[in-house]
Scaffold this motif. Structure first.
Motif, PDB file in Angstrom:
ATOM      1  N   ARG A   1       0.826  -1.199   0.000  1.00 31.06           N
ATOM      2  CA  ARG A   1       0.000   0.000   0.000  1.00 31.06           C
ATOM      3  C   ARG A   1       0.873   1.267   0.000  1.00 31.06           C
ATOM      4  NH1 ARG A   1      -5.420  -0.259   1.155  1.00 31.06           N
ATOM      5  NH2 ARG A   1      -6.275  -2.327   1.643  1.00 31.06           N
ATOM      6  N   THR A   2       1.967   1.194   0.741  1.00 32.34           N
ATOM      7  CA  THR A   2       2.861   2.346   0.801  1.00 32.34           C
ATOM      8  C   THR A   2       3.521   2.594  -0.560  1.00 32.34           C
ATOM      9  OG1 THR A   2       3.290   1.937   3.149  1.00 32.34           O
ATOM     10  CG2 THR A   2       4.865   3.357   1.965  1.00 32.34           C
ATOM     11  N   LEU A   3       3.966   1.508  -1.211  1.00 35.87           N
ATOM     12  CA  LEU A   3       4.570   1.651  -2.536  1.00 35.87           C
ATOM     13  C   LEU A   3       3.568   2.211  -3.544  1.00 35.87           C
ATOM     14  CD1 LEU A   3       6.768  -1.565  -2.955  1.00 35.87           C
ATOM     15  CD2 LEU A   3       7.533   0.791  -2.570  1.00 35.87           C
ATOM     16  N   VAL A   4       2.315   1.732  -3.458  1.00 32.72           N
ATOM     17  CA  VAL A   4       1.286   2.260  -4.361  1.00 32.72           C
ATOM     18  C   VAL A   4       1.081   3.753  -4.117  1.00 32.72           C
ATOM     19  CG1 VAL A   4      -1.184   2.172  -4.910  1.00 32.72           C
ATOM     20  CG2 VAL A   4       0.100   0.056  -4.667  1.00 32.72           C
ATOM     21  N   ALA A   5       1.135   4.165  -2.843  1.00 34.83           N
ATOM     22  CA  ALA A   5       0.878   5.565  -2.495  1.00 34.83           C
ATOM     23  C   ALA A   5       2.029   6.486  -2.924  1.00 34.83           C
ATOM     24  CB  ALA A   5       0.638   5.694  -0.994  1.00 34.83           C
ATOM     25  N   VAL A   6       3.269   6.037  -2.755  1.00 34.92           N
ATOM     26  CA  VAL A   6       4.415   6.913  -3.034  1.00 34.92           C
ATOM     27  C   VAL A   6       4.983   6.693  -4.434  1.00 34.92           C
ATOM     28  CG1 VAL A   6       4.993   7.019  -0.585  1.00 34.92           C
ATOM     29  CG2 VAL A   6       6.110   5.313  -2.055  1.00 34.92           C
ATOM     30  N   GLY A   7       4.617   5.612  -5.071  1.00 32.76           N
ATOM     31  CA  GLY A   7       5.106   5.338  -6.417  1.00 32.76           C
ATOM     32  C   GLY A   7       6.379   4.537  -6.428  1.00 32.76           C
ATOM     33  N   ALA A   8       7.387   4.969  -5.675  1.00 34.89           N
ATOM     34  CA  ALA A   8       8.663   4.264  -5.592  1.00 34.89           C
ATOM     35  C   ALA A   8       9.341   4.671  -4.298  1.00 34.89           C
ATOM     36  CB  ALA A   8       9.539   4.573  -6.788  1.00 34.89           C
ATOM     37  N   ALA A   9      10.132   3.761  -3.741  1.00 30.51           N
ATOM     38  CA  ALA A   9      10.801   4.068  -2.474  1.00 30.51           C
ATOM     39  C   ALA A   9      12.003   3.169  -2.298  1.00 30.51           C
ATOM     40  CB  ALA A   9       9.841   3.903  -1.303  1.00 30.51           C
TER      41      ALA A   9
ATOM     42  N   GLY B   1      15.306   1.969   2.907  1.00 29.77           N
ATOM     43  CA  GLY B   1      15.362   2.773   4.121  1.00 29.77           C
ATOM     44  C   GLY B   1      14.163   3.675   4.254  1.00 29.77           C
ATOM     45  N   ASP B   2      13.767   4.303   3.130  1.00 30.38           N
ATOM     46  CA  ASP B   2      12.614   5.201   3.157  1.00 30.38           C
ATOM     47  C   ASP B   2      11.342   4.420   3.502  1.00 30.38           C
ATOM     48  OD1 ASP B   2      10.980   7.410   2.853  1.00 30.38           O
ATOM     49  OD2 ASP B   2      10.732   7.061   0.693  1.00 30.38           O
ATOM     50  N   LEU B   3      11.193   3.244   2.891  1.00 28.82           N
ATOM     51  CA  LEU B   3      10.015   2.426   3.170  1.00 28.82           C
ATOM     52  C   LEU B   3       9.984   1.976   4.629  1.00 28.82           C
ATOM     53  CD1 LEU B   3       7.507   1.028   1.975  1.00 28.82           C
ATOM     54  CD2 LEU B   3       8.954  -0.952   1.520  1.00 28.82           C
ATOM     55  N   ALA B   4      11.157   1.597   5.184  1.00 28.97           N
ATOM     56  CA  ALA B   4      11.218   1.173   6.586  1.00 28.97           C
ATOM     57  C   ALA B   4      10.815   2.312   7.505  1.00 28.97           C
ATOM     58  CB  ALA B   4      12.620   0.690   6.921  1.00 28.97           C
ATOM     59  N   HIS B   5      11.260   3.537   7.146  1.00 27.34           N
ATOM     60  CA  HIS B   5      10.915   4.702   7.962  1.00 27.34           C
ATOM     61  C   HIS B   5       9.408   4.948   7.917  1.00 27.34           C
ATOM     62  CE1 HIS B   5      11.198   8.608   9.871  1.00 27.34           C
ATOM     63  NE2 HIS B   5      10.514   9.147   8.839  1.00 27.34           N
ATOM     64  N   ARG B   6       8.820   4.860   6.743  1.00 22.09           N
ATOM     65  CA  ARG B   6       7.390   5.091   6.611  1.00 22.09           C
ATOM     66  C   ARG B   6       6.570   4.027   7.347  1.00 22.09           C
ATOM     67  NH1 ARG B   6       5.792   8.637   2.489  1.00 22.09           N
ATOM     68  NH2 ARG B   6       7.535   9.500   1.269  1.00 22.09           N
ATOM     69  N   LEU B   7       7.071   2.791   7.347  1.00 21.05           N
ATOM     70  CA  LEU B   7       6.345   1.688   8.006  1.00 21.05           C
ATOM     71  C   LEU B   7       6.647   1.610   9.497  1.00 21.05           C
ATOM     72  CD1 LEU B   7       6.779  -1.145   5.322  1.00 21.05           C
ATOM     73  CD2 LEU B   7       4.741   0.240   5.754  1.00 21.05           C
ATOM     74  N   GLY B   8       7.726   2.244   9.942  1.00 17.66           N
ATOM     75  CA  GLY B   8       8.117   2.190  11.347  1.00 17.66           C
ATOM     76  C   GLY B   8       8.690   0.845  11.741  1.00 17.66           C
ATOM     77  N   VAL B   9       9.460   0.222  10.818  1.00 14.31           N
ATOM     78  CA  VAL B   9      10.077  -1.072  11.086  1.00 14.31           C
ATOM     79  C   VAL B   9      11.544  -0.995  10.722  1.00 14.31           C
ATOM     80  CG1 VAL B   9       7.933  -2.358  10.683  1.00 14.31           C
ATOM     81  CG2 VAL B   9       9.514  -1.954   8.782  1.00 14.31           C
ATOM     82  N   ALA B  10      12.289  -2.022  11.081  1.00 19.82           N
ATOM     83  CA  ALA B  10      13.707  -2.077  10.723  1.00 19.82           C
ATOM     84  C   ALA B  10      13.860  -2.294   9.223  1.00 19.82           C
ATOM     85  CB  ALA B  10      14.399  -3.190  11.496  1.00 19.82           C
TER      86      ALA B  10
ATOM     87  N   SER C   1      21.631   8.819  -3.889  1.00 19.80           N
ATOM     88  CA  SER C   1      22.204   7.879  -2.930  1.00 19.80           C
ATOM     89  C   SER C   1      22.777   6.640  -3.573  1.00 19.80           C
ATOM     90  CB  SER C   1      21.139   7.463  -1.904  1.00 19.80           C
ATOM     91  OG  SER C   1      20.090   6.764  -2.558  1.00 19.80           O
ATOM     92  N   GLY C   2      22.370   6.322  -4.772  1.00 19.87           N
ATOM     93  CA  GLY C   2      22.851   5.115  -5.438  1.00 19.87           C
ATOM     94  C   GLY C   2      22.117   3.865  -5.005  1.00 19.87           C
ATOM     95  N   ALA C   3      21.204   3.972  -4.029  1.00 22.02           N
ATOM     96  CA  ALA C   3      20.455   2.802  -3.563  1.00 22.02           C
ATOM     97  C   ALA C   3      19.332   2.481  -4.549  1.00 22.02           C
ATOM     98  CB  ALA C   3      19.872   3.079  -2.181  1.00 22.02           C
ATOM     99  N   ARG C   4      19.021   1.193  -4.709  1.00 26.10           N
ATOM    100  CA  ARG C   4      17.969   0.780  -5.628  1.00 26.10           C
ATOM    101  C   ARG C   4      16.612   1.070  -5.004  1.00 26.10           C
ATOM    102  NH1 ARG C   4      19.831  -1.908  -9.925  1.00 26.10           N
ATOM    103  NH2 ARG C   4      17.745  -2.632 -10.438  1.00 26.10           N
ATOM    104  N   ARG C   5      15.714   1.475  -5.879  1.00 22.26           N
ATOM    105  CA  ARG C   5      14.367   1.784  -5.432  1.00 22.26           C
ATOM    106  C   ARG C   5      13.418   0.653  -5.814  1.00 22.26           C
ATOM    107  NH1 ARG C   5      12.558   7.507  -7.438  1.00 22.26           N
ATOM    108  NH2 ARG C   5      12.953   6.495  -9.461  1.00 22.26           N
ATOM    109  N   TRP C   6      12.295   0.587  -5.065  1.00 16.57           N
ATOM    110  CA  TRP C   6      11.269  -0.428  -5.315  1.00 16.57           C
ATOM    111  C   TRP C   6      10.001   0.276  -5.775  1.00 16.57           C
ATOM    112  CZ3 TRP C   6      11.758  -5.757  -4.638  1.00 16.57           C
ATOM    113  CH2 TRP C   6      12.993  -6.190  -4.083  1.00 16.57           C
ATOM    114  N   VAL C   7       9.320  -0.376  -6.737  1.00 18.93           N
ATOM    115  CA  VAL C   7       8.058   0.180  -7.237  1.00 18.93           C
ATOM    116  C   VAL C   7       6.985  -0.903  -7.134  1.00 18.93           C
ATOM    117  CG1 VAL C   7       9.171   1.826  -8.799  1.00 18.93           C
ATOM    118  CG2 VAL C   7       8.597  -0.472  -9.613  1.00 18.93           C
ATOM    119  N   ALA C   8       5.742  -0.465  -6.997  1.00 17.20           N
ATOM    120  CA  ALA C   8       4.614  -1.390  -6.916  1.00 17.20           C
ATOM    121  C   ALA C   8       4.135  -1.769  -8.310  1.00 17.20           C
ATOM    122  CB  ALA C   8       3.467  -0.757  -6.125  1.00 17.20           C
TER     123      ALA C   8
END
Length: 329
Positions: free
Chosen positions: A16-24, A27-36, A62-69
């Motif tokens: 749901r978070t990926l659908v809402a933000v488009g890509a993340a 680390g960004d996704l963990a912060h949004r979910l409040g998990v490690a 950052s060079g980190a790979r992003r995830w998309v829904a």
């Protein structure tokens, strides 16, 4: 809400978070979910295996790979179709199992028609259950051999409840230490007892719906018995009893030793009164009312008269009654 298609709470929240933000990024996704970050990455990997998420190009900063829904209409639709197919297969299996169960219940298995009882205690208990469960009639063939459950002497409990008892004993039984005394007691309980030279096998039949025969006869063998339920075998055993009963001679209480005597073939006074009234044109019910006995008693005695005369119809019985001198013309 997506648990029905196999997503747990962590996976559904990540999708749901990926659908809402488009890509993340992870680390960004963990912060949004409040998990490690490790927990977030596990959720993303499972979404990837289910076709709900994919890795995109790396972030320029950052060079980190992003995830998309994956598009919900396509990805979730595929999962829903697969779930529907699995449910349809489960429903088909349930229908087939229900049909198999109904067929099995309608046609009882062969092993349900008989049961083997072993051990002296178990045989005696099962024999007692058979007798005490009878509501109309107990028939027994009694041999002179020693068995776990004795014969006609045990039928008394049934006769005391108004259950008809017909017993055939072989002549050897009268030579046993208490043979005559037990036979006399059975006759005193209004049981019908007959004697033959040899009984083919020990047998007890209750209400023509259950029978019990011994499986072992040796003195040193552990007692075992076969309990037969409604089946062709039960009909054969019932027919065996009736054949022996027809050939046996009735016994009655006597004043001379040994205490019982064989009765001549033919009706007793009650039988003669029933026969005379029937020949006079009365119905079974009228005869029963006239003699103050039960209708079944009249029918049972008529059946006994037919057996004694060796006939199969009442018309033949009337003719034989005249021929044998049981009644006058």
């Amino acid at each position: 809400m997506l648990g029905a298609i196999g997503l747990d709470e962590a996976q559904e929240a990540a999708y749901r978070t990926l659908v809402a933000v488009g890509a993340a990024e992870v680390g960004d996704l963990a912060h949004r979910l409040g998990v490690a970050e490790a927990a977030a990455e596990r959720a993303l990997r499972r979404l990837e295996r289910q076709g709900l998420a994919a890795q995109a190009s790396s972030s320029a900063s950052s060079g980190a790979r992003r995830w998309v829904a994956a598009p919900p209409g396509v990805a979730l639709g595929a999962l829903l179709n697969r779930q529907r197919h699995e449910l349809e297969q489960a429903e088909l299996a349930a229908v087939l199992l229900a049909e198999e169960y109904r067929a099995e219940a309608a046609e009882p298995a062969v092993h349900d028609l008989v049961e083997v009882v072993t051990g002296a205690g178990a045989v005696t208990q099962r024999f007692a259950q058979l007798r005490l469960g009878a509501v109309e009639e107990v028939c027994a063939l009694v041999t002179g051999r020693s068995v776990a459950a004795t014969g006609y002497d045990a039928e008394g409990r049934a006769s005391a409840r108004g259950v008809t008892c017909r017993v055939v004993v072989e002549r050897e039984v009268l030579d046993l230490p208490r043979g005559v005394a037990e036979l006399t007691a059975a006759l005193a309980r209004n049981e019908q007892v007959r004697v033959v030279d040899r009984v083919p096998a020990k047998l007890v039949v209750a209400d023509r719906s259950l029978a019990m025969v011994p499986l072992t006869t040796g003195r040193d063998a552990d007692p075992a018995a076969l309990v037969v339920h409604a089946s062709g075998l039960l009909e054969s055993l019932t027919g065996l009893f009736e054949a022996v009963w027809r050939e046996a001679r009735p016994v009655r209480l006597g004043t001379a030793a040994p205490g019982v005597e064989l009765a001549p073939a033919g009706p007793d006074p009650v039988d003669l009164r029933i026969l005379s009234l029937l020949l006079a044109g009365m119905t079974d019910a009228s005869v029963a009312k006239q003699l103050e006995v039960g209708l079944r008693t009249v029918q049972r005695r008529v059946k006994g008269l037919m057996e004694a005369a060796g006939v199969t119809t009442r018309l033949q019985l009337g003719w034989q009654a005249y021929e044998r001198g049981w009644v006058e013309r």
